[in-house]
Every structure is written in C-alpha cells, then in structure tokens.
Scaffold this active site. Structure first.
Site, PDB file in Angstrom:
ATOM      1  CG  HIS A 132     -14.968   2.738 -10.818  1.00 16.74           C
ATOM      2  ND1 HIS A 132     -15.671   2.743  -9.631  1.00 16.74           N
ATOM      3  CD2 HIS A 132     -13.852   2.012 -10.589  1.00 16.74           C
ATOM      4  CE1 HIS A 132     -15.006   2.066  -8.720  1.00 16.74           C
ATOM      5  NE2 HIS A 132     -13.898   1.610  -9.266  1.00 16.74           N
TER       6      HIS A 132
ATOM      7  CG  ASN B 236      -2.064  -0.954   1.132  1.00 15.27           C
ATOM      8  OD1 ASN B 236      -2.297  -1.549   0.087  1.00 15.27           O
ATOM      9  ND2 ASN B 236      -2.790  -1.125   2.218  1.00 15.27           N
TER      10      ASN B 236
ATOM     11  NE  ARG C 270      -2.967   5.649 -10.633  1.00 14.09           N
ATOM     12  CZ  ARG C 270      -3.816   6.584 -10.217  1.00 14.09           C
ATOM     13  NH1 ARG C 270      -4.590   6.335  -9.194  1.00 14.09           N
ATOM     14  NH2 ARG C 270      -3.896   7.732 -10.838  1.00 14.09           N
TER      15      ARG C 270
ATOM     16  NE  ARG D 136      -8.105  -2.109  -9.943  1.00 18.50           N
ATOM     17  CZ  ARG D 136      -7.081  -1.351 -10.316  1.00 18.50           C
ATOM     18  NH1 ARG D 136      -6.154  -1.876 -11.108  1.00 18.50           N
ATOM     19  NH2 ARG D 136      -6.972  -0.101  -9.906  1.00 18.50           N
TER      20      ARG D 136
END
Length: 701
Positions: free
Chosen positions: A430, A42, A400, A370
């Site tokens: 999204h 992270n 990303r 994704r």
C-alpha cells in the site's frame, strides 16, 4: 473491548456524515443528490466486505482462522441492522425533500403512471429501439433454482395476475440493463422544464407488451437488489500462481453468499417470501425494506439539468515548479511538497515523463495500487521502456474491486517490457513510492517521491493527499531497500534495515509507540507535550490505548479523522479535552499527517498508513519524516486550518452524535482556506480559476 467503539459501528457513523452533506441546504442540489449516491455506494461496499466478514466470523464460532476477530460479531451485526434501517429512513426523508426542491426548479422525476400522451409514445418507441433487445424476462417459478443475480444490478420482480381470478399468478424477473443504456432518460417536456424517467419505469410501462402472450391483465413490479460477500479468498495451493488465485477469487465472487436483500417495502408478500426462500435468507439476515428506487449509486450520474452550477477551484502548479522547464532540476536541489487536489497532479506525471526521455536515466521503480482508466502514469512508464530504461512496477493485484483492472495492467506492462512485481500472498503493498536512478558526470543520482495517495490522476482531482518529491539520499536508500524486499520477499532484512522511513509491518508500530511514549514522558515531567494526528481511520487497539495513556498523562491531543474512529475520546479524568473532528466536504480527505512535539524538536511525517491493524501489521506501508523547515511549517499551518474548521467539521465523541463544530466568530471552511493559503504562495498571485466539477465516482470508504 468496552473502552473502544466497534469499527463497523464507527464506520456507519462516518457514512451518516456523508448523508449530512446530502441534507445540507447550502450544498447545491445536484451535489446533494451525488452525496446520496455516494452514501448508497458506500453502503453497498460495506455490506459486500465488512458485513460479509462479520458473518464469516460468526460462522467460525471463535476460531481465529486468518482474520482478526471482533468481540461478539453477532451483536455487531444486529446493531448494524438497526442503524442501517434508521439511516434508510433518513435517506428517504432527504430524498423526498430534494424531489420537492427539484420541482421548484422545473425538474420532475416522472414514473410510468404520470406520462402524458406524447411521453407515452416516446417511451414505447424508446423501449422498442433501445431496451427490448437488452432484456430477457425469466419465468422463475418454472426454474429449479434462482438464476445468477448480478451484484451491482437492480431487478424488477414482476407479479402477473388475471382479472377474473386472484389465485392464478406468476412471478418473473427482469434485470434492468442500466450499465448498457444508462439509468436516466430525458422525456419530451414543456419549455423550461425537464422531465426525467428511470429506465426501470420505462420497462414497467411496457410490461403488458413484454408478457402479452401470457394473457395476464394485471401487472405489479417491485425493484430489489442483492449484495453478496465480495471477500477475495486466496487459497494456499502452491501449484497455482497469485494471478491464477486472484482470477479464481474474482469468479467466486459471482457465487458469494448474499449479505443483504434490499427491496421495495410495497413488494407483494408472496414474491418477497419466494425470493427470500430462494436466496436462503431469513428475517434475521439483513433484509432492508426501502422505497421504490434502489441502486442510488447511479444518482452520482444524475443529468446536469440544474440551474445552479457548483464550480470547483482549478488545481494549480506548485509555485516552485511554475517557472522551470524540468521538475527534476528543482527536486535535485530541495524537497517539494505537493498537496492534491490544490496542486496539480501534472507535476508528478511531468517528473515521470522527464525521466522517460532523459538519456541519463537508467531505471524507474514505483508502486501502483489504484490507477486511472487511461493512466498517464503508465503511459510515461511504457515510453521509458521504449527509450531503453529499466522499469519496475510493484502492481498490487488485490486492491479491492480493482483486481480485474490491475490484471489487465499487468498484461499490458509485461507486453511492453516492464518488470511487474506482484507482492506477497498474505500482505498488500500500500506504500506509494518511486525511485528514479540516473548516471550523471560519473555519479549515480537518485530521486523520486513518497505519497499518501494513489498514482491516479483522476482521483487526484478530488482526493486531498500529500506527496513529497525528494532526492534525499537516506530516503532513496530506504526506498531501494523496500524494492529489494519486494523483489525478494523472503529477505525481511531489507525492511528491517530501513533507517529513515517508518515502514510497515516491521518498524512503524514500534516507532509510533516510542514517539507517543516520549510525549507521555515529557508531559509527566511538566514539559509541553502534544500530538496532532490526521488519518482516515483510527481503529488499532494498541495505539488507541497508548493515546488514552497520553491523554491521561496530560499530552494535548488534536485528531482529524475522516472515517473510522474507534477511540472514546471524552474522559473526565484527562487533563485536556481531546480535540477530535471529522471533515466531510467537497474533497475526500485522504492524507495522513503526524506531528509529535518531541520537547520542542518536532517530528513531522506524512504516511500511506492508517492506524489500523491491517495497515500496521499486514501491509507494506511507508511514512517519510519531513525535515525542511518551510515544509514543516506548511504542514502545521494546514492542520491548524483544519482544526479551526467550523463549517464542515463534525465533533467525534463517544456517542457518535456527529454534531457540527459550533460556529463562533469567522466561518472557517478548511478546504477553501487551504486552497487560498497555498494559492497565495504564487508570486504574483493570479485570480483563482473555477471549473465545473469533474465526474469522479470513486468510493469514499
């Protein structure tokens, strides 16, 4: 704004909660190591994206460009440096405690100085057979400029000296080939014990052999890594396609500016100064001294040599879908609400597989953000094309760090005859949507789903998401409108005409504001008024100020926010204390659920959108109203369970203290309680099956 917490400072507080899981003695040892790996990963992404963005803001000097500027980014960067150093110290403290606990279980992390003769022989052989051909030492002092340093790699900085003089020394760099060989190698060990060495320590042991021809007698080596700006710049060149721009942006990441230099605090001062000079870093940059080990994200892969195994309750098929041969038949009758990872993601795959084989189905359209590496979703869509269906996939190329994967999916899908939509240059898609169209008995029938999470069967095992399977005509009409817009981005009228779904960037912000205003109006009229909000992030200033207004008017607020929370939620003048918690546990809380009391006629939604500027104003997002009474009750029950969590819930307050909710009475660990709540709906209920935790290493950010 003084009445808001800076977004990036709040995010660091979230990552501190991840670190709390690593420190929790009730969490099995291997999982605690894994949480250290998640925290490290992270932090890497945080510096690649957010710190890089802040530094760009500083360079802009107040010029807005195409980004939302933070107030005083320089001050935020300085705060980040202080907080990160504090977390690094806590990280090191936790790791030292874990090492001691590992030793109590007969598990030893052995470095190059602690090898016995048998292990030394093993390390020499392993190096010769597996490592030597994969490393190329670089004598950096003889190079005019520092060579390209890979973003996610770790490096050994080597200092070589001769015994007869302290002045003759040379510097060298060795990239540790962990992505090829792996980071952990198990050594020969006494029975009942496990001795593990890191790959870099195998290289350290062999330094005299690697550099034997230089006649140096003393070798020192220090681990370091560099984090670079990973923002994907998309230029405005109209002569290049979006694909070419993304390909160019990916290549440019290689030469991104360093945003962090993490190194062994024992590093030779001369080498440290040399590296900083070559990387054009100063003491004012994010120079992070740490321990001997870096790139802790690899520790998510730590060998499973532990006696205590953490078993995960196995996902189960939704009870409405158990005794049926076709998912389609059920959702044509009524809506079904899936909760992953409690419910199996296989039901979504089954729905797509059925559509691929159904001779009455004409077309399938869905959005993809994704995807799993071996995506069963994509496999079903390819089979649909081969069976003569028209298939359209909106593939978001700018998800990303998934850009390269999605470019590969684009090529594969187009080769198979799938129509691939690539979205707009300045707006990510999204929303998680699907519409399937079939012709049956001279009637056109449509069904599909709206989800809060990605169509990824791998992450669906650990991401807690919600998905409504539906054939509601109004919902399907809006999904069709969204796809018409995606196919014709100049026709914003299609988004504006959505009547049932709340959609970004056109209507959701206004509708959310209106819903909050209704609660304020009811509170002022002395009627019951409440808002229950579950999102990953709450950072949008307009909506936060509107929530402040609601709290001041007497609206009861219940907030479950996993990550960023920029709202200051304690105020003496508010009628009610705001209940605001964050849950960090075994599963990644990822669903967005909204409940507005609405004068007794509750309005309940699940949504793909967080309450952030980027989601509300710069993305295509969708929220679906849930109207089925049973499903509404289910959502309310689940949120009620989460709000009662007193094991894994932390209080969100103005000071970012991350205090656990105090345990009073019966312990409630919400993720276990939710599993049991949903599992009891199976008739007849069967004992829950447990399985070892799967290796899923998606980022938590």
């Amino acid at each position: 704004m003084k009445n808001l917490i800076p977004r990036d400072i709040s995010w660091l507080s979230f990552n501190a909660r991840v670190l709390q899981e690593a420190a929790d003695p009730s969490v099995p040892l291997r999982e605690r190591i894994r949480f250290l790996g998640i925290h490290s990963n992270n932090m890497d992404e945080f510096f690649r994206v957010r710190v890089a963005t802040l530094k760009r803001m500083i360079e802009l000097g107040g010029k807005k460009g195409n980004m939302h500027l933070e107030e005083n980014p320089q001050s935020i960067v300085e705060q980040i440096q202080t907080i990160v150093l504090d977390q690094q110290n806590e990280f090191n403290r936790i790791w030292q405690g874990i090492l001691k606990e590992m030793q109590q279980q007969g598990i030893y992390l052995v470095d190059e100085k602690k090898l016995n003769k048998q292990q030394q022989a093993f390390v020499k052989t392993f190096f010769e057979e597996e490592v030597r051909s994969n490393i190329i030492p670089l004598m950096i002092e003889s190079l005019p400029q520092l060579p390209y340093l890979r973003e996610k790699s770790i490096y050994l900085g080597v200092v070589m000296r001769r015994q007869d003089t302290a002045y003759q020394q040379k510097y060298a760099l060795i990239e540790v080939p962990s992505r090829i060989i792996g980071r952990f190698i198990e050594l020969p060990a006494p029975e009942g014990q496990h001795h593990i060495i890191l790959l870099e320590d195998i290289i350290r042991f062999n330094l005299p052999y690697i550099f034997s021809y230089f006649n140096y007698t003393k070798f020192e080596s220090y681990i370091f890594k560099v984090t670079k700006d990973a923002e994907l710049d998309i230029d405005n060149d109209v002569t290049t396609s979006i694909v070419q721009k993304i390909q160019k942006g990916i290549k440019n990441r290689r030469i991104g500016k360093p945003t962090r230099f993490v190194f062994d605090k024992e590093m030779d001062s001369g080498l440290l100064e040399y590296m900083m000079k070559k990387l054009h870093l100063t003491r004012m940059d994010n120079i992070i001294p740490g321990g001997r080990i870096h790139n802790f994200r690899h520790f998510m892969d730590f060998p499973d040599v532990f006696k205590q195994k953490r078993l995960r309750r196995q996902s189960f098929t939704h009870p409405e879908l158990v005794n049926t041969s076709r998912v389609t038949d059920i959702i044509l009758k009524h809506d079904v609400l899936l909760h992953f990872p409690y419910h199996s993601f296989n039901s979504v795959i089954d729905l797509l597989r059925e559509a691929a084989m159904d001779p009455e189905v004409n077309s399938i359209k869905l959005t993809a953000y994704r995807l799993a590496s071996n995506s069963k979703v994509i496999n079903a869509l390819i089979n649909a094309v081969r069976n003569g269906k028209s298939v359209t996939v909106m593939l978001e190329l700018r998800a990303r760090f998934d850009e390269e994967n999605n470019l590969e999916w684009k090529e594969l899908l187009e080769e198979e005859g799938v129509k691939v939509l690539l979205g707009m240059p300045n707006m990510k898609v999204h929303a998680k949507l699907c519409v399937i169209t079939k012709r049956s008995n001279k009637k056109t029938i449509q069904y599909g789903f709206v989800s809060t999470g990605n169509l990824n069967e791998k992450t669906a095992k650990v991401y807690a998401d919600a998905c409504v399977l539906t054939s509601n005509r109004n919902v399907m009409a809006d999904i069709n409108r969204i796809f018409k817009y995606l196919e014709n981005p100049s026709k914003i009228k299609y988004l504006n005409s959505c009547k049932t779904l709340m959609v970004c960037p056109t209507s959701m912000r206004q509708q959310l504001t209106q819903l909050i205003n209704t609660e304020i109006k009811n509170a002022k009229a002395k009627k019951k008024a409440s808002i229950t909000l579950k999102v990953n992030s709450l950072s949008d200033p307009q909506l936060i100020l509107k929530l402040y207004e609601a709290a001041d008017a007497g609206v009861k607020l219940n907030l479950v926010i996993r990550g960023i929370c920029c709202a200051k939620l304690k105020h003496k003048k508010w009628h009610h204390d705001v209940k605001a918690i964050s849950i960090v546990d075994e599963y990644l809380e990822h669903a967005r659920m909204l409940i507005f009391e609405n004068g007794g006629r509750e309005k309940i939604f699940i949504s793909s959108a967080d309450w952030m500027i980027r989601n509300l104003d710069h993305r295509i997002e969708a929220a679906i109203p849930v109207k089925n009474k049973a499903l509404c009750l289910e959502i309310k029950d689940i949120l009620d369970i989460e709000l009662k969590d007193n094991v894994k819930a932390r209080i969100l307050d103005n000071n970012l203290d991350n205090n656990y909710v105090k345990t009073t009475g019966r312990k409630v660990r919400s993720q276990i309680e939710i599993y049991n709540y949903l599992y009891k709906k199976i008739k007849p209920a069967k004992p829950a099956v447990t399985t070892p935790i799967p290796e899923v290493q998606e980022i938590v950010v």
